[in-house]
Structures are given as structure tokens and as C-alpha cells.
Scaffold this motif. Structure first.
Motif, mmCIF file in Angstrom:
data_model
loop_
_atom_site.group_PDB
_atom_site.id
_atom_site.type_symbol
_atom_site.label_atom_id
_atom_site.label_comp_id
_atom_site.label_asym_id
_atom_site.label_seq_id
_atom_site.Cartn_x
_atom_site.Cartn_y
_atom_site.Cartn_z
ATOM 1 N N ASN A 40 -5.632 9.456 -29.339
ATOM 2 C CA ASN A 40 -6.964 8.912 -29.026
ATOM 3 C C ASN A 40 -8.026 9.929 -29.424
ATOM 4 O O ASN A 40 -7.731 11.029 -29.886
ATOM 5 C CB ASN A 40 -7.076 8.532 -27.537
ATOM 6 C CG ASN A 40 -6.777 9.691 -26.602
ATOM 7 O OD1 ASN A 40 -7.383 10.745 -26.705
ATOM 8 N ND2 ASN A 40 -5.821 9.492 -25.683
ATOM 9 N N ARG A 41 -9.263 9.532 -29.232
ATOM 10 C CA ARG A 41 -10.406 10.328 -29.693
ATOM 11 C C ARG A 41 -10.455 11.690 -28.995
ATOM 12 O O ARG A 41 -10.618 12.729 -29.642
ATOM 13 C CB ARG A 41 -11.687 9.543 -29.411
ATOM 14 C CG ARG A 41 -12.973 10.242 -29.811
ATOM 15 C CD ARG A 41 -14.167 9.358 -29.474
ATOM 16 N NE ARG A 41 -14.243 9.091 -28.052
ATOM 17 C CZ ARG A 41 -14.514 7.912 -27.508
ATOM 18 N NH1 ARG A 41 -14.725 6.863 -28.269
ATOM 19 N NH2 ARG A 41 -14.571 7.757 -26.203
ATOM 20 N N GLU A 42 -10.319 11.714 -27.656
ATOM 21 C CA GLU A 42 -10.438 12.968 -26.924
ATOM 22 C C GLU A 42 -9.290 13.923 -27.254
ATOM 23 O O GLU A 42 -9.489 15.139 -27.292
ATOM 24 C CB GLU A 42 -10.484 12.695 -25.415
ATOM 25 C CG GLU A 42 -11.811 12.160 -24.905
ATOM 26 C CD GLU A 42 -12.007 10.685 -25.238
ATOM 27 O OE1 GLU A 42 -10.987 10.015 -25.536
ATOM 28 O OE2 GLU A 42 -13.160 10.203 -25.211
ATOM 29 N N GLN A 43 -8.090 13.385 -27.475
ATOM 30 C CA GLN A 43 -6.983 14.254 -27.862
ATOM 31 C C GLN A 43 -7.254 14.903 -29.214
ATOM 32 O O GLN A 43 -6.922 16.077 -29.428
ATOM 33 C CB GLN A 43 -5.679 13.460 -27.903
ATOM 34 C CG GLN A 43 -5.065 13.180 -26.550
ATOM 35 C CD GLN A 43 -3.672 12.584 -26.659
ATOM 36 O OE1 GLN A 43 -3.212 12.240 -27.756
ATOM 37 N NE2 GLN A 43 -2.994 12.445 -25.532
ATOM 38 N N ASN A 44 -7.863 14.179 -30.133
ATOM 39 C CA ASN A 44 -8.206 14.769 -31.430
ATOM 40 C C ASN A 44 -9.260 15.869 -31.271
ATOM 41 O O ASN A 44 -9.195 16.905 -31.939
ATOM 42 C CB ASN A 44 -8.715 13.676 -32.374
ATOM 43 C CG ASN A 44 -8.759 14.137 -33.819
ATOM 44 O OD1 ASN A 44 -7.804 14.715 -34.331
ATOM 45 N ND2 ASN A 44 -9.882 13.916 -34.478
#
Length: 595
Positions: free
Chosen positions: A385-389
């Protein structure tokens, strides 16, 4: 076009024309305008202004500065006759026309500040209060005596008795008790100290404390309900607060009435005080934030009309595989260095970037590396997901020395930290080894002493490490079979050291990749102790879930993890991200939401 050098701090700078504003606005008579013109003015001119500033310094703390600002606002240029009565008018006249000031006026403004020097406190926040401190406040923060600005502090005799009972041992409470006793001794031993008149709190160099410290030197008359046992220390403190409230309830010759407030970390103590009609409050200075929702998230969604507003002023260039954008506008003052911004709108291409520079009214955004694609996998791990990236970009950046990750259970904090650590230790050879530690706070009852060496004793606390290493070794083994997986596991474990926090004092980590798990259970002092262990080339990752604090007396606002996130935001070599979505399983996600 090359990227300009990164600033050393967040730019909250004024433009050149704004710096000239005090010189143009002669109606303000501010401290800055007086200082700027001091070199041009006559030596007699700035005397009232300097005297006024010195008075503010003696008062100490924020109330004095507030009073100074309040007095400097009204500057309507009154008649010269009223100058001796109103000090701001005298300052304004001396600042605006220093050369034209007549000689007979010099003694009058110099003498005028003396009478109104005292009322400046009452102007900022009313009369000074009298705070009665509970023992647990002194044991919680030894420096609490200097946190009450211009207000006075009262210590009942039973508080000193309880301090004496807690001074033995090597625990944090015992150390704080000894430090408090040393502080009280230094205040009492200061020159011209008089216990009967109160000890001045600024005699030991803490200029922000403008009040006095009073001890209970005589028995006080009070009557508590029969249901409260008289021999209990808490009830004796409540009796002292009641007696002081009755004593200061009315004005007396030479002494004005004042509010008496009990300060305690004990919730039940505060409830009993309020039930008796006494004013009580919690000690708030240890709380970084009042509400956990106000914590810096590390990312910001750009508005839907972002590109429309920036269409004429945006500047972009390419450097390697990254694209840079220089933007301006009202959004820039709200940005921090290393904060992530993203633009997502239906029918338009998405953009994910990180703020790399803030200078004047412009900011530079740098696009991110996409770790969700298979070709950019880190030790076989792809972001979902976005936050993991966002988090993986921080973990893999060698210029980032300190990373904080928060999020609910199952958001991938430990897995990403381990995967990036193994890649940079074994593949890139950027660090020599991984050091992992955590706060050993039990969820339930303690199981007692554990046998073995330091690493063996930490084994039961490192279940999360074993679970994630099993996943990482399985993914990296490929088709090597049982022997290949065993060899990979042995290689991985040879580069990971599990250490206890109890033996961190005095250590220095050189070129290490340090992971602090369950950091939400650390106090700010413990967090400082761990972070200051970092030597050259070391990277520290703090992870935790602020909703799962198991340490007694710690809350989301006072946790060491919250403290670190708030203090490091905007530092060019630190970054933070709050992981929003769990990726463990649909069962874990549903349980996090409904339980």
C-alpha cells in the motif's frame, strides 16, 4: 539543473521585504524596532527600553515575554505630559524621535518603570497561584519544580517523608527521588535563602521559574470527613490543601487572595480532592500531545486543484531516475522536510513524492522509488500500500539516520524493518550487523526469571523477530531445499544480535542497523538513552503501536515514541510515517477495528 544544497533546518524564514516591516511601521514600538535603531539613536534614548527588557528577563518564563508584548502594542503617540504615567508611551517617544528628546525628560522615563514593574504578572494571567505538589509528581519528573513559570509551589511535610522512603534502590523512581532531594538541598543552600519567606526557584539557574518554593513549617488546622483515614499520606496532603485554601480565600493586609491547586498524577487522589471541593489538576508538562490524533502523520494529501494552482509557477527537472518539482504557494508553510505528499484523483496520474528542501516560500518535491513492483523487491518483500512504500523509501535511504514507524497490528512494521536491514547488511554492506531490542513489558503476569545468557533471556520477548525471519528465510531460499534454507537461516542469524535495554548505558554503536521494537512502552528518558547510543554510520528504527501501551503511567501523549516523533519532525536526516492499513490477514484487520 542540479538540486540546490539541502537546508540545515526547516525554512520558516521571512522575505526581505518582511524584515523591513518593523522599520516602516512606527506605530508599534516593538522590541525589534528598538534594537534595530539603537545604533543610530542617542545613548540616552534607549534607556527606558533597555530597563524594560531587563525587568522582563528577571521575571523569567513566558509570562514576562507576554507582558512585554502586551505593553508594546498600544502606541498611539500621546501627549508628552502623559509620558511619565504610561511606560509604553515613553518608549514610543524615545524610539521614534531620539534626537529631539529634551534633556529634562531623561530622569522621568527612567524612574517611571519602577512602580508598574510588579503588576506585569497579573496582567498576563491574574495573580500567581499556589500549587501543592503530590509526591508522585516529584518522583515522576525531578525537574517539575521549575515547570510552573511565575507560580509558587508548596510542599507538605508528609511529601518529604515519602520522598525519603523512595530514595533507596536502582529503579527509575528511586533515581528521581534522589535527584529531587538534591534539587531541594541546592535551593535551600543558595545564598540569602529564607525558608520562611520561600526559596526563590531561579537561584539555581532556571530563569524560567519565577515563583517561590514553600515548605510546611508549622501544623495546619483542617478537618476532613471521618470516612477518610487520618493516618494515610494522601489524606494528610488533602488536609493541607484544604487548610491553605481556607487561609488564602480572602484578602489580608499585605497578602492578596490566591487560588490553591493540588497537582497529582494519582487519578483517585484528584477525584477525592474534587469531591471535597478542592481544585486539583494533573501534571501536564510530561505530555507531548493532549490528543493522539494530533500526532504528526508524516504524509499529506495534496488538494484536488493542486496542479491547477501550480500550473504557472511549478518548475521540474530530471536527475537520474527521480523527478524534482519546485512548488510555491500557501501549502509550503505547512510542509516539513522528509514529509511525504501524494496526489490521487480519478482520471489523472497519481504522484507520490517527498519534501527534500524548503527555502523561503518554495519547496522541492522528489518522486519516490516504487517498491511495490517486483523488480524493486527488498529481500523478497514488496510493499502493498501507499504508506508501506513511503516507509520503505525511508528505510532504504542512507541519508536518513532515524526512522519512526507507528501503526496498528499487522501493518508490516517489523517485517519491512528487517527486510531492509538484511538487504543493507548482507547485500549492500552498508552496516555491519543488525541489533534488535525491545521494552520487556509483559501483557499479563510475569513468568519470572529466565535462564541462559542475555540473548537467551531475550528469546521469549523476540517472538516477532522469529516469525518474520521465518517468512524472510522461506522467501529467500527459493528451491534450495532444506539444506539451503538452514544455511540461509544460519547466515541471517549470525548478523542479528538481540540485546537487552538494561545494559545500553554507555554503549556506542558504530555502523549498526538498530531496531527498537515496541517503542510505545518506553518513557521519553529511555528513548533518549537509546537514541544517543548511535555512533557514526548507525541507523535507528523505532517502531510501535500507540494503541497497545502496556507500561503503567504511560499514555499516548506521554509515550517516548510520541516524544521522538514530535521532536524529530522536520529534521533533514529523520523521517516518520504512520502506517494506516493492516496487511496481516482479514481476521486481524477486522479484530483491530471492532475489538
Amino acid at each position: 539543473m542540479p538540486l540546490p544544497p539541502a537546508p540545515t533546518k526547516r525554512a520558516a524564514l521571512l522575505s526581505p521585504d518582511a524584515l523591513d516591516a518593523p522599520a516602516r511601521s512606527s506605530q508599534r514600538g516593538s522590541r525589534r524596532s528598538g534594537e534595530q535603531r539603537s545604533g543610530e539613536a542617542d545613548s540616552r534614548g534607549p534607556q527606558p527600553l533597555e530597563l524594560f527588557d531587563n525587568l522582563g528577563t528577571e521575571g523569567g518564563g513566558e509570562p514576562a515575554r507576554t507582558a512585554r508584548r502586551t505593553k508594546a502594542k498600544p502606541a498611539p503617540a500621546p501627549a508628552p505630559v502623559s509620558a511619565p504615567q504610561q511606560q509604553p508611551a515613553a518608549i514610543q517617544i524615545e524610539t521614534r524621535v531620539p534626537a529631539a528628546s529634551p534633556a529634562p525628560y531623561i530622569p522621568e522615563p527612567a524612574a517611571a518603570p519602577q512602580p508598574p514593574a510588579r503588576p506585569k504578572r497579573s496582567k498576563s494571567g491574574g495573580p500567581a497561584k499556589l500549587f501543592v505538589l503530590d509526591t508522585n509528581v516529584l518522583l515522576h519528573d525531578p525537574m517539575c519544580l521549575f515547570r510552573f513559570e511565575e507560580h509558587d509551589i508548596f510542599l507538605p511535610m508528609i511529601v518529604l517523608e515519602e520522598l525519603d522512603g523512595h530514595k533507596k534502590g536502582t529503579t527509575e523512581v528511586a533515581r528521581n527521588g534522589r535527584q529531587t532531594s538534591r534539587t531541594l538541598d541546592a535551593l535551600a543552600a543558595a545564598q540569602d535563602a529564607d525558608i520562611d519567606k520561600g526559596l526563590k526557584l531561579d537561584t539555581t539557574g532556571h530563569r524560567e521559574a519565577g515563583g517561590r518554593l514553600f515548605f510546611q513549617t508549622a501544623p495546619l488546622d483542617y478537618s476532613l470527613p471521618v470516612s477518610l483515614p487520618q493516618g494515610k499520606a494522601d489524606n494528610q496532603i488533602l488536609g493541607v490543601v484544604q487548610a491553605l485554601r481556607d487561609e488564602y480565600a480572602k484578602d489580608k493586609p499585605g497578602r492578596a487572595r490566591r487560588e490553591v491547586v493540588l497537582v497529582s498524577k494519582d487519578i483517585n487522589m484528584r477525584v477525592k480532592a474534587r469531591a471535597l471541593g478542592l481544585a486539583a489538576d494533573d501534571y501536564q508538562n510530561d505530555k507531548t500531545l493532549e490528543d493522539g490524533d494530533l500526532l504528526y502523520a508524516g504524509s499529506l494529501a495534496l488538494p484536488a486543484d493542486f496542479w491547477t494552482r501550480q500550473s504557472k509557477t511549478v518548475e521540474s527537472w530530471q536527475s537520474g531516475s527521480n523527478t524534482f518539482y519546485r512548488i510555491s504557494g500557501p501549502l509550503v508553510p505547512n510542509l516539513y522536510i522528509n514529509q511525504f505528499v501524494y496526489f490521487e484523483a480519478p482520471g489523472e496520474p497519481s504522484m507520490y513524492a517527498r519534501v527534500t528542501e524548503i527555502r523561503d516560500k518554495t519547496a522541492v518535491l522528489k518522486t519516490l522509488k516504487d517498491y511495490s513492483s517486483g523488480k524493486n523487491a527488498v529481500w523478497g518483500v514488496n510493499t502493498r500500500n501507499r504508506e508501506q512504500n513511503f516507509a520503505m523509501n525511508l528505510l532504504m535511504d542512507p541519508e536518513i539516520d532515524f526512522v519512526t514507524l507507528t501503526g496498528t497490528a499487522g501493518t508490516g512494521k517489523t517485517l519491512m524493518a528487517l527486510a531492509s536491514g538484511l538487504t543493507q547488511v548482507l547485500d549492500d554492506r552498508r552496516y555491519t550487523e543488525i541489533i534488535m531490542t525491545r521494552a520487556t513489558v509483559s501483557v499479563g503476569e510475569d513468568i519470572g526469571f529466565l535462564p541462559g545468557t542475555e540473548e537467551e533471556k531475550m528469546g521469549p520477548w523476540m517472538g516477532a523477530l522469529d516469525d518474520n525471519l521465518e517468512f524472510l528465510a522461506k522467501g529467500d531460499g527459493g528451491g534450495a531445499g532444506e539444506w539451503g534454507r538452514a544455511a540461509t537461516n544460519e547466515l541471517i542469524r549470525s548478523r542479528i544480535k538481540v540485546k537487552s535495554m538494561n545494559f545500553m548505558r554507555g554503549r556506542t554503536f558504530l555502523n549498526k542497523y538498530v531496531i527498537i521494537d515496541e517503542a510505545q512502552n518506553l518513557t521519553p528518558k529511555q528513548m533518549k538513552t537509546l537514541i544517543t547510543r548511535a555512533g557514526p554510520g548507525t541507523k535507528i528504527i523505532c517502531m510501535g503501536n500507540l494503541a497497545q501501551i502496556d507500561t503503567p503511567y504511560l499514555t499516548e501523549g506521554s509515550s517516548g515514541l510520541t516524544f521522538a516523533v514530535d521532536k524529530f519532525k522536520g529534521w533533514p536526516h529523520g523521517g516518520h510515517i504512520t502506517l494506516a492499513r493492516g496487511e496481516r490477514s482479514r481476521l486481524a484487520d477486522f479484530a483491530s477495528d471492532v475489538l
